[in-house]
Scaffold this active site. Structure first.
Site, short mmCIF file in Angstrom:
data_model
loop_
_atom_site.label_atom_id
_atom_site.label_comp_id
_atom_site.label_asym_id
_atom_site.label_seq_id
_atom_site.Cartn_x
_atom_site.Cartn_y
_atom_site.Cartn_z
N SER B 322 10.55 -26.75 -11.23
CA SER B 322 9.73 -26.59 -12.43
C SER B 322 10.50 -27.08 -13.66
CB SER B 322 9.34 -25.12 -12.60
OG SER B 322 8.74 -24.92 -13.84
N TRP B 325 10.78 -30.83 -13.57
CA TRP B 325 9.49 -31.44 -13.88
C TRP B 325 9.24 -31.47 -15.40
CZ3 TRP B 325 5.16 -29.64 -16.45
CH2 TRP B 325 4.02 -30.45 -16.38
N HIS B 326 9.68 -30.40 -16.09
CA HIS B 326 9.39 -30.34 -17.52
C HIS B 326 10.11 -31.41 -18.33
CE1 HIS B 326 7.37 -26.50 -16.85
NE2 HIS B 326 6.80 -26.72 -18.02
N GLY B 327 11.26 -31.85 -17.88
CA GLY B 327 11.91 -32.90 -18.65
C GLY B 327 13.26 -33.27 -18.08
N PHE B 472 5.76 -34.32 -21.85
CA PHE B 472 6.27 -34.03 -20.49
C PHE B 472 5.60 -34.93 -19.47
CE2 PHE B 472 6.97 -29.53 -22.22
CZ PHE B 472 8.14 -29.92 -22.79
#
Lengths: 300, 472
Positions: B322, B325-327, B472
């Protein structure tokens, strides 16, 4: 579907009525606001008639004491500087001011961030929104953001984010009226070592701001208003770099530039600064004296 | 389409009118006209930002459509892996390549080995992280035989590109969205009104709450070295609401626009700050991503049907993914790890299942909110060092002076926060017929709509920039 359409129409009508009523009330209140920054804005655009005007950003409103300039130049003077504002607002205010009186001299304190560099110009329109109905102001809005004309249909939007301040200033019990307002000296002294100044490059210049500058200077020439650019001192900066597009503008319009950016009388003395970019009360007094004497010798 | 832009105000009604008008005139003759129109609208809206990004969208659509068909025919894991790699390839190139390169560079520099590979930064297509996951989810569902492959290319194309959700989700599941594309309902005025309500509330959250708070939070976080501990703490709390207003605002508007066009998208937010644990928080915040991570990372890893240690590991990995995935930044990875650790601790203490009422509920909600707010600091700051500096300032600087704020800004923020909190509490605890948007009395409902609209016009920030999650 017909029912939904009727409801949407009724709701839209309610919104239009509320918008219109709010607009009437706020227009009334605004025109009677005589204190605070909105009172000043109202005064500059509707009532002021001084011969010398000071324009610019926070470095204008905090650095120039009009009473010192009045004494040394022998002309009435008003400080129209505004925190975080630049040429877009200054030009709008100038256009509204000169409807009733032509100033003899304009002192413009240049701050590249607001007067020359690319950024969101819409944010400079806030103080001009109540005067949108004036054709000159409309044309500025059109140049800055063509979508603004649609937004300005709403009276609520004209006072967006500012209505609470306007009402508070309208009801203010302060006895400082805009017509008597001098400037906003900063009564503190810098007690830390600030970061170094970041110079912008020529490519960062905003074409729209340069275009507005051109119009501003043409108007001044046409109205026989002398304009003097001043760059205030910045703490610790030993040399300045004037951006080329701005230098071209100065040359084209033959404007005098008083560059105090790295003036040694100021830049090494923390006692004269409130922070890196702003002089304190004492610094402002000294700069006002110095600049007014320089201008005096210029206009002799 | 950026929902808080001026373009949205004129383009959305125009598209709606064209859509329903053309559909009404031609649907009898051409059954699929509605879907074709929506594909055209979606690609037009998406390519307005940067035309070439439409190719990336088309590539993802083609790859997942094709591989799903191949997987259906020959159910081989190798095919799935090739499909997954090809689908996430653009995401890796646009989002992570520079990050990985910089990391390698740092490692080499750290051990004094010269490494001079400089890559020019590619501008990531809007929403790539969102639609890549959505398309990937479809392909994996086909592999696990949860759904049949979609035979109609146009239906699948619309599933991936549907414009309200393309830039920041919600990440829809094929089993929810594809049937709506296949079996279209006619115009439903109740659904239309519901859509308008979502858009209104989303706009309020974005323009009145998030963007107003954003101005203040930015002024503190950008100069945190000079700010008191109290100011940093206030910024930390307010940032939680800024992020909520920004992302939930976007999601509600996406949901609303979807409803205007006759679709029911998944609701991404369910009053997240009323969660009693971090585990509960993830059932309420960015729900579509939580579900995606649960279905395609956590459960395939073994989920909770394994020994405790393995279960903790699964949670940790899920939230690490997670974060990634966000950055492409260590701050997001650390933020993800923090959330993983919080949930492992809750599981160890048995807090994730424990129900609470009264003061216990309030205490747990408050503690959860504070933990989440502290984690958001790393989400917001550009580097881990900055994040730790802010936390250390909150903990060690006892100066009680507050950063300057104008009285009107303070009033606007307090007002927006109060309305948001009251609405969320009412939605959580009060019967639906007494909530502001669904009140049984017409007057209350209309007063709510009118009041919110007037507040948006008078107190909303109109010249603010982009939604946070779009990047994002």
């Amino acid at each position: 579907m017909v029912g939904l359409f009727k409801k949407i129409c009724l709701f839209t009508l309610l919104v239009i009525c509320s918008d219109y009523l709010f607009g009437i009330c706020m227009n009334k209140i605004y025109s009677h606001t005589e204190k605070g920054d909105h009172g000043r804005n109202n005064y500059i655009c509707n009532d002021a008639n001084q011969d010398v005007l000071i324009f610019g950003s926070s470095r204008a409103i905090h650095h120039y004491d009009p009473s010192i300039l009045e004494n040394n130049l022998g002309m009435s003077c008003y400080n129209c500087g505004e925190d975080g504002m630049g040429i877009v607002l200054s030009y709008g205010r100038y256009k509204l001011f000169q409807r009733k009186h032509q100033p003899k001299l304009i002192i413009y304190d240049i701050e590249v961030a607001y007067d020359l560099l690319k950024n969101d110009n819409t944010k400079y329109l806030g103080f001009l929104r109540p005067f949108y109905d004036d054709p000159e102001i409309k044309s500025i809005f059109e140049e800055v953001n063509p979508n603004e004309k649609y937004k300005m249909i709403s009276h609520l939007y004209r006072y967006n984010s500012r209505w609470l301040d306007i009402i508070a200033q309208y009801r203010s019990k302060s006895n400082i009226y805009a017509r008597d307002y001098k400037f906003a000296p900063l009564n503190r002294t810098m007690d830390y070592e600030p970061e170094t100044y970041k110079f912008a490059s020529d490519e960062d210049c905003d074409d729209l701001k340069l275009k507005i500058w051109d119009k501003f200077l043409n108007d001044c020439e046409r109205n026989n208003t002398k304009i003097v650019f001043v760059i205030s001192p910045v703490y610790g900066e030993k040399s300045n770099h004037v951006l080329k597009p701005f230098a071209n503008l100065i040359q084209k319009h033959d404007v005098t530039l008083l560059d105090h950016f790295s003036d040694e009388l100021f830049i090494n003395n923390k006692e004269l600064f409130a922070d890196k970019m702003h002089l304190n009360t004492e610094g402002a007094k000294r700069l006002s004296e110095k600049v007014s004497l320089e201008i005096k010798s210029l206009i002799k | 389409m950026i929902f808080n832009s001026f373009d949205f105000l004129w383009l959305c009604p125009l598209l709606l009118i064209c859509y329903y008008l053309i559909k009404a005139l031609l649907e009898r003759k051409y059954k699929e006209i509605g879907n074709f129109l929506l594909i055209a609208i979606s690609y037009y809206v998406y390519m307005r930002w940067k035309p070439v990004s439409g190719l990336v969208l088309l590539y993802i659509t083609c790859i997942t459509f094709l591989f799903a068909k191949l997987i259906q025919k020959k159910r081989k894991t190798l095919l799935l892996w090739i499909g997954v790699i090809l689908t996430i390839l653009p995401l890796f190139l646009f989002k992570y390549l520079n990050f990985v390169n910089d990391l390698i560079n740092d490692i080499f520099v750290g051990i004094s080995i010269p490494y001079a590979s400089h890559l020019s930064k590619l501008l990531m297509p809007l929403g790539l992280s969102f639609y890549s996951l959505q398309a990937l989810g479809y392909m994996i569902d086909v592999y696990y035989q949860k759904i049949e492959t979609e035979k109609n290319w146009w239906h699948y194309m619309l599933f991936v590109c549907f414009f309200p959700q393309i830039t920041s989700g919600p990440i829809s599941k094929a089993k929810d969205l594809l049937p709506q594309i296949k079996y279209r309902k006619g115009f439903d005025s109740n659904q239309f009104v519901q859509g308008l309500k979502w858009i209104l509330w989303g706009m309020f959250l974005k323009m009145v709450l998030a963007d107003r708070i954003g101005i203040y939070v930015d002024s503190i976080y950008n100069n945190y070295h000079y700010m008191s501990g109290l100011s940093c703490f206030v910024a930390c709390i307010l940032y939680s609401f800024q992020l909520y207003g920004d992302f939930a605002g976007y999601s509600f508007m996406a949901l609303g626009v979807g409803e205007l066009f006759g679709f029911e998208l998944i609701n991404n937010f369910r009053r997240p700050y009323l969660a009693v644990s971090v585990t509960d928080f993830w059932r309420r915040w960015h729900i579509s991503l939580s579900m995606w991570l649960r279905d395609y990372i956590y459960i395939p890893l073994g989920g909770s049907r394994c020994n405790k240690l393995r279960n903790y590991w699964n949670i940790f990995i899920t939230f690490l993914v997670s974060g990634i995935w966000h950055g492409a930044n260590l701050t997001y990875i650390f933020w993800g790890i923090l959330h993983g650790i919080f949930q492992i601790i809750e599981k160890m203490l048995g807090l994730h299942k424990k129900e609470s009422k009264g003061i216990e509920w309030a205490g747990r909600t408050l503690i959860t909110f504070l933990l989440i707010s502290l984690a958001w600091v790393f989400f917001r700051m550009p580097t881990l060092t900055d994040g730790f500096n802010v936390i250390s300032r909150i903990a060690t600087n006892h100066d009680l002076t507050m950063a300057t704020i104008t009285p009107s800004t303070a009033i606007f923020i307090v007002m927006a926060l109060t309305i948001t909190i009251v609405k969320d509490i009412m939605d959580e605890f009060v019967d639906k017929e007494y909530t502001l948007f669904h009140h049984k009395w017409l007057g209350v409902r209309w007063a709510t709509y009118l009041g919110l609209l007037l507040l948006i016009l008078t107190c909303g920030v109109f010249d603010a920039g982009q939604f946070i999650y779009v990047s994002f």
